[in-house]
Design a protein around this motif. Structure first.
Motif, PDB file in Angstrom:
ATOM      1  N   UNK A  50       0.722  -1.104  -0.079  1.00 21.15           N
ATOM      2  CA  UNK A  50      -0.050  -0.049  -0.024  1.00 21.15           C
ATOM      3  C   UNK A  50       0.956   1.367   0.001  1.00 21.15           C
ATOM      4  N   UNK A  51       0.464   2.348  -0.724  1.00 15.79           N
ATOM      5  CA  UNK A  51       1.090   3.675  -0.879  1.00 15.79           C
ATOM      6  C   UNK A  51       0.757   4.122   0.610  1.00 15.79           C
ATOM      7  N   UNK A  52       1.494   5.545   0.834  1.00 16.02           N
ATOM      8  CA  UNK A  52       1.152   6.278   2.128  1.00 16.02           C
ATOM      9  C   UNK A  52      -0.202   6.748   2.332  1.00 16.02           C
ATOM     10  N   UNK A  53      -0.913   7.156   1.264  1.00 11.59           N
ATOM     11  CA  UNK A  53      -2.277   7.400   1.104  1.00 11.59           C
ATOM     12  C   UNK A  53      -3.145   6.381   1.493  1.00 11.59           C
ATOM     13  N   UNK A  54      -2.982   5.099   0.703  1.00 11.83           N
ATOM     14  CA  UNK A  54      -3.837   4.270   0.886  1.00 11.83           C
ATOM     15  C   UNK A  54      -3.781   3.583   2.503  1.00 11.83           C
ATOM     16  N   UNK A  55      -2.520   3.699   3.048  1.00 11.11           N
ATOM     17  CA  UNK A  55      -2.291   3.404   4.528  1.00 11.11           C
ATOM     18  C   UNK A  55      -3.030   4.327   5.395  1.00 11.11           C
ATOM     19  N   UNK A  56      -2.812   5.572   4.956  1.00  5.69           N
ATOM     20  CA  UNK A  56      -3.841   6.567   5.785  1.00  5.69           C
ATOM     21  C   UNK A  56      -5.068   6.235   5.906  1.00  5.69           C
ATOM     22  N   UNK A  57      -5.692   5.971   4.569  1.00  3.69           N
ATOM     23  CA  UNK A  57      -7.105   5.554   4.678  1.00  3.69           C
ATOM     24  C   UNK A  57      -7.454   4.406   5.593  1.00  3.69           C
ATOM     25  N   UNK A  58      -6.821   3.589   5.566  1.00  2.00           N
ATOM     26  CA  UNK A  58      -6.937   2.289   6.312  1.00  2.00           C
ATOM     27  C   UNK A  58      -6.752   2.644   8.040  1.00  2.00           C
ATOM     28  N   UNK A  59      -5.804   3.757   8.126  1.00  2.00           N
ATOM     29  CA  UNK A  59      -5.533   4.057   9.524  1.00  2.00           C
ATOM     30  C   UNK A  59      -6.845   4.619  10.181  1.00  2.00           C
ATOM     31  N   UNK A  60      -7.280   5.566   9.218  1.00  2.00           N
ATOM     32  CA  UNK A  60      -8.536   6.191   9.630  1.00  2.00           C
ATOM     33  C   UNK A  60      -9.849   5.431   9.746  1.00  2.00           C
ATOM     34  N   UNK A  61      -9.910   4.344   8.916  1.00  2.00           N
ATOM     35  CA  UNK A  61     -10.951   3.476   9.395  1.00  2.00           C
ATOM     36  C   UNK A  61     -10.545   2.860  10.642  1.00  2.00           C
ATOM     37  N   UNK A  62      -9.338   2.293  10.804  1.00  2.00           N
ATOM     38  CA  UNK A  62      -9.007   1.582  12.098  1.00  2.00           C
ATOM     39  C   UNK A  62      -9.508   2.520  13.325  1.00  2.00           C
ATOM     40  N   UNK A  63      -8.943   4.002  13.268  1.00  2.00           N
ATOM     41  CA  UNK A  63      -9.259   4.713  14.285  1.00  2.00           C
ATOM     42  C   UNK A  63     -10.794   5.011  14.474  1.00  2.00           C
ATOM     43  N   UNK A  98       3.594   8.700  11.234  1.00  2.00           N
ATOM     44  CA  UNK A  98       4.803   9.195  11.260  1.00  2.00           C
ATOM     45  C   UNK A  98       6.171   8.461  11.266  1.00  2.00           C
ATOM     46  N   UNK A  99       5.802   7.162  11.921  1.00  2.00           N
ATOM     47  CA  UNK A  99       6.903   6.176  11.601  1.00  2.00           C
ATOM     48  C   UNK A  99       7.120   5.667  10.081  1.00  2.00           C
ATOM     49  N   UNK A 100       5.785   5.482   9.603  1.00  2.62           N
ATOM     50  CA  UNK A 100       5.797   5.047   8.296  1.00  2.62           C
ATOM     51  C   UNK A 100       6.550   6.014   7.163  1.00  2.62           C
ATOM     52  N   UNK A 101       6.397   7.319   7.624  1.00  4.95           N
ATOM     53  CA  UNK A 101       7.064   8.505   6.901  1.00  4.95           C
ATOM     54  C   UNK A 101       8.492   8.199   7.035  1.00  4.95           C
TER      55      UNK A 101
END
Length: 242
Positions: A50-63, A98-101
């Protein structure tokens, strides 16, 4: 006299039967939890592709899922405490991204593996050996045996992953810089345990055993990500301030 003796025998048989049922229940729960632990494999696949943006979307869903669990209609009161926990989870998700970045894909895979293996080792060894409690006032089921079991398994996994990443690399190493520091690895494992204890303390305060039942043997999303949040917050602090 014979009647009393017969009653004692029946009572003894009932106790033995209850103990057998309890052992079978524990074994079933252990197997279920171990199988559920393999859910971190698709998470690693997601992190890898997954790209950074896709991972961000999944992170928002998890939150969003954690927010729903924390403010579930079934939980009454404790609004300030639940708001604090929600803010902590939001900060944890931010730290993970942040760690992903900063550390890249390999760094995130390392984080997930360390958090997962710490959980698996702590649960399996704790269930098998039992013994003295780690923090009975916070989490009555956690033991010192489980604590050291999680430490050992996570260190073994870390060592294996280090070798794997180094062998498959074409340009030296895929490893994040912190992976070569023994002391930092131990502190990161401690952060995973601390994240788990924070969530256990929160559940004890609001009076629930699990935050949900999405993952058999594990509970809800927050139950599964508490250690990862602890690790992410710790490495954010290390990188940002140190």
């Amino acid at each position: 006299m014979n009647f009393r003796k017969g009653t004692d025998v029946m009572a003894g048989e009932e106790i033995i039967l209850k103990e057998k049922k309890l052992k079978m229940s524990d074994q079933k729960e252990l197997i279920t939890r171990i199988l559920s632990s393999f859910m971190f494999i698709p998470v690693i696949v997601l992190l890898y592709f997954a790209s950074f943006k896709v991972l961000a979307v999944f992170s928002i869903v998890a939150f969003a899922a954690m927010a729903y669990e924390i403010f579930s209609p079934e939980i009454k009161g404790h609004k300030k405490l639940r708001s604090f926990m929600l803010a902590f989870c939001a900060f944890g998700i931010f730290c993970f991204m942040y760690c992903r970045d900063i550390y890249g894909v390999s760094g995130c895979i390392f984080l997930v593996c360390m958090a997962s293996f710490t959980d698996i080792g702590a649960y399996c060894v704790g269930k098998a050996l039992k013994g003295p409690k780690l923090c009975p006032k916070i989490s009555p089921n956690k033991t010192w045996a489980g604590f050291w079991g999680g430490f050992f398994l996570s260190n073994v996994a870390c060592s294996c992953l280090s070798s794997l990443f180094m062998q498959t690399s074409e340009q030296g190493t895929f490893l994040p810089r912190y992976a070569d520091s023994f002391l930092l690895i131990q502190c990161t494992i401690l952060a995973a345990v601390f994240g788990d204890l924070i969530e256990s303390w929160f559940k004890r305060k609001i009076g629930v055993k699990d935050m949900g039942n999405l993952f058999p043997g594990h509970g809800g999303v927050l139950d599964r990500l508490d250690s990862l949040i602890g690790v992410s917050v710790f490495l954010f602090i290390v990188h940002f301030f140190i």
